[in-house]
Design an enzyme around this catalytic site. Structure first.
Site: not given
Ligand code: NAD
Length: 673
Positions: A479, A547, A527, A524
């Site tokens: 992200a 993260e 993911e 992300g």
């Protein structure tokens, strides 16, 4: 002039492996058949084999008449006198025959002597065909006064089961004779292809010879092992047998002798001792109990267990390069048509696609580069890419990826958005994450654009599979943390929910999805990949959920999906250490399904996508739902969903198409209806 309708009587000379099968085919087709060989024992043996084969066909329900009726059409004839000269009996049956097929041993003088004899006795307009594998039709025809009526009719072993016949034009063979021989092959229930010039090896053996030769070269040079080659050919290309397995199966002696015969007629190959050594040491393959593989006993074939993990270890473009070059030569020289060459490799060798279809998928430029590489490494002058291939590359006709190669492909439509590119290369759609300057970091705009693209692609029935990939150096580094500036808990939760919605959309998407991962797939980015159906990675890929190092946890499904894919312990280790793992390790964990060489990622993803695109779309959708829903809902509910979907699929047109194609032994064409 002989028309097919005028042919009533066949003479097949030679009642061995090929001759007895050819006689059987002629009898099944309703012709009267004389079968000739040197003595009655051999002829009785041949008739026994024909009876056995007919009874098998009858058991399978593919014989329209009783076995005895078919057999009664075949009459044995002794072909030679005790002194070795041709017999009067043979002369007498030849006078009644409109068509002769010769299947005696592969010796030019013997065949020439038979053709001279047949020419003397057979009616003037009778056709004289030879089943030779390696001798020139033109030479066999020489002693006759009717070279225009001599033709090659090359069957494959066993003739009754193998669907292909190569019809070969000698230097003088007339168009009419080629046409009638083609028609006769069809009457025999075969698919004929026409070879317009009397070239050694015709189509199938020339192309197969090149493949064998390249495989041999690659192993000898240490570019791949025997096992790598066979696993690649079997799994990646989908051939029915590995190259070395096929050599063992058909006999290394046969290949060695055929390639020597072809070399004598000027077909140059890369010198390679592997086959010669096996041949000289008597390790012929299945028949001697050992060749490239070992067998339990001589004559007993047990399929070698090819290892799936070795698939792709031998470079498929290199492996097929000389075979494609040969096919290009045959096409450019007008020796055979594109359609006939494709048919020949599919029916003669059992390839799932034609050689030109493979070339287009692998890329014409890669084929040309591979040939040049072999030339560079061996210094062999004759190894030149065929002018046709060079011209295609010059014109940008590189195959599927450029929209045109030997075939034309659906136009590539490209829509460049702010953060992604949507590239339709039907039946595939690529969603390319396109913020290369930020390693494709995901921001809210990208989430929105991917969602909208998926909605649009859902409505396009010609798009069957979605592939996600990253532009530039990475798949996606995670992200975009700059978007976190000034974020509060409520906004963070909303952002997480938005991203989760996207991953759910991907997971339950109605079409299969693939992530093609190179470079980083972090946070992300990973993911997103976890929500697809298939993850393929190149060797340089690094995966991670870092993260934790920033003080938080993954927020787009990794805590749930990772645990489901690799189990809770591994998932915790991954998430709680924040460590990056390379593709090979991720593969061992089951996180990705395949690791490939960096340059081969797109091709691998495309091949998987094309494979999926040929499957019935509704059944694919049902399979996804049954697996994913069942995992969440438990066994009872999962089984209920499965049986309902199973039932519903029987209302689709695709099931009818699938079953019909299976019976008709063709590839189904599914419509998603
Ligand atoms: P084979 O040895 O099984 O049969 C040859 C037969 O010819 C034997 O029965 C032999 O007794 C007989 N024969 C020998 N001299 C004869 C004569 N003077 N008159 C009549 N019969 C005679 O060989 P095959 O494998 O059937 O091959 C025959 C031909 O077919 C060859 O030209 C070969 O190249 C070609 N061919 C073979 C295959 C294959 O896979 N075996 C495939 C395609 C083409």
């Amino acid at each position: 002039m002989v028309r097919v309708e005028d042919i009533r009587v066949f003479t097949v000379v030679g009642a061995g492996t090929m001759g007895h099968g050819i006689a059987e085919l002629a009898a099944i087709a309703g012709f009267k058949v004389y079968i000739a060989d040197v003595n009655m024992d051999i002829l009785r043996g041949a008739l026994d084999r024909i009876r056995w084969s007919l009874s098998k066909l009858s058991e399978r329900g593919v014989l329209r008449e009783p076995v005895d009726t078919v057999i009664s059409r075949i009459t044995p004839v002794i072909s030679v006198n005790p002194d070795g000269s041709w017999s009067q009996d043979l002369a007498s049956v030849l006078t009644q025959s409109q068509f002769m097929v010769e299947a005696i041993p592969e010796k030019l003088e013997l065949k020439q002597s038979l053709f001279e004899f047949a020419d003397r006795y057979a009616p003037q307009d009778a056709i004289l065909a030879t089943n030779t594998s390696s001798l020139p039709i033109t030479e066999i025809a020489k002693p006759t006064r009717r070279p225009e009526r001599v033709v090659g009719m090359h069957f494959f072993n066993p003739p009754v089961l193998m669907p292909l016949v190569e019809v070969i034009r000698g230097a003088s063979t007339s168009d009419e004779v080629v046409r009638v021989t083609v028609e006769v092959s069809r009457r025999f229930g075969k698919t004929p292809v026409v070879v317009n010039k009397d070239v050694p090896g015709f189509i199938v053996n020339r192309i197969l010879g090149r493949l064998m030769n390249t495989a041999c070269y690659m192993v000898e040079r240490g570019l791949a092992t025997v096992e790598d080659v066979d696993a690649t050919v079997f799994y990646t290309l989908g051939f029915p047998m590995g190259v070395f397995e096929l050599a063992d199966y058909s006999g290394i002696d046969v290949f060695y002798l055929v390639s020597t015969a072809m070399a004598e007629r000027g077909v140059k190959g890369i010198p390679c001792r592997l086959f010669e050594e096996k041949y000289r040491s008597g390790r012929y393959g299945v028949k001697s109990g050992e060749g490239f593989y070992k067998y339990p006993e001589p004559g007993k074939f047990v399929k070698p267990a090819h290892r799936r993990e070795l698939a792709g270890k031998a470079d498929p473009a290199l492996l097929l390069s000389l075979a494609v070059n040969e096919a290009a030569y045959l096409l450019r020289e007008g020796i055979a048509s594109k359609e006939d060459i494709e048919t020949a490799v599919k029916l003669g060798l059992g390839w799932p696609k034609g050689v030109f279809e493979f070339a287009d998928e692998l890329g014409i430029d890669r084929i040309v580069e591979s040939i040049r590489r072999v030339k560079g490494e061996t210094g062999l002058e004759f190894l030149e890419p065929d002018p046709l291939l060079v011209k295609m590359v010059g014109e940008g006709k590189l195959g599927r990826k450029s929209g045109e190669g030997f075939y034309k492909y659906a136009v590539i439509e490209e829509a460049v958005k702010e953060t992604i590119i949507v590239r339709k290369e039907k039946p595939i759609a690529w969603i390319v994450l396109n913020r290369p300057e930020r390693l494709n970091a995901i921001n809210p705009k990208m989430i929105e654009e991917i969602g909208r693209a998926l909605d649009d692609l859902e409505e396009d029935p010609d798009v069957r599979v979605i592939v996600f990939k990253g532009n530039g150096r990475a798949f996606c580094a995670g992200a975009d943390v700059t978007a976190f500036a000034g974020i509060n808990p409520l906004l963070a939760m909303k952002a997480s929910r938005k991203f989760q919605e996207l991953t759910l959309k991907i997971q339950f998407y109605t079409k299969p999805t693939i992530a093609a991962i190179h470079g980083y797939a972090l946070g992300g980015g990973l993911e997103l990949a976890l929500s697809t159906d298939f993850r393929i990675a190149s060797e340089d890929a690094m995966l991670g959920q870092p993260e934790i190092n920033l003080g938080f946890i993954p927020g787009a499904g990794a805590t749930q999906r990772l645990a489901r894919i690799v189990g809770p312990a591994k998932a915790k280790e991954f998430i709680m250490t924040g460590d990056f793992i390379p593709a090979v390790e991720a593969h061992k964990m089951g996180l990705i399904s395949k690791v490939v060489k960096p340059g081969a990622l797109d091709e691998e993803a495309r091949n998987l996508a094309l494979k999926l695109a040929e499957k019935p779309p509704l059944a694919l959708m049902a399979a996804k739902i049954a697996v994913d829903m069942g995992l969440e809902a438990g066994l009872w509910s999962g089984l209920a969903v499965e049986s309902q979907l199973f039932g519903i699929l029987f209302s689709t047109e695709d099931v009818i198409e699938g079953v019909t194609a299976f019976i008709e032994k063709r590839r189904p064409k599914f419509k998603g209806k």
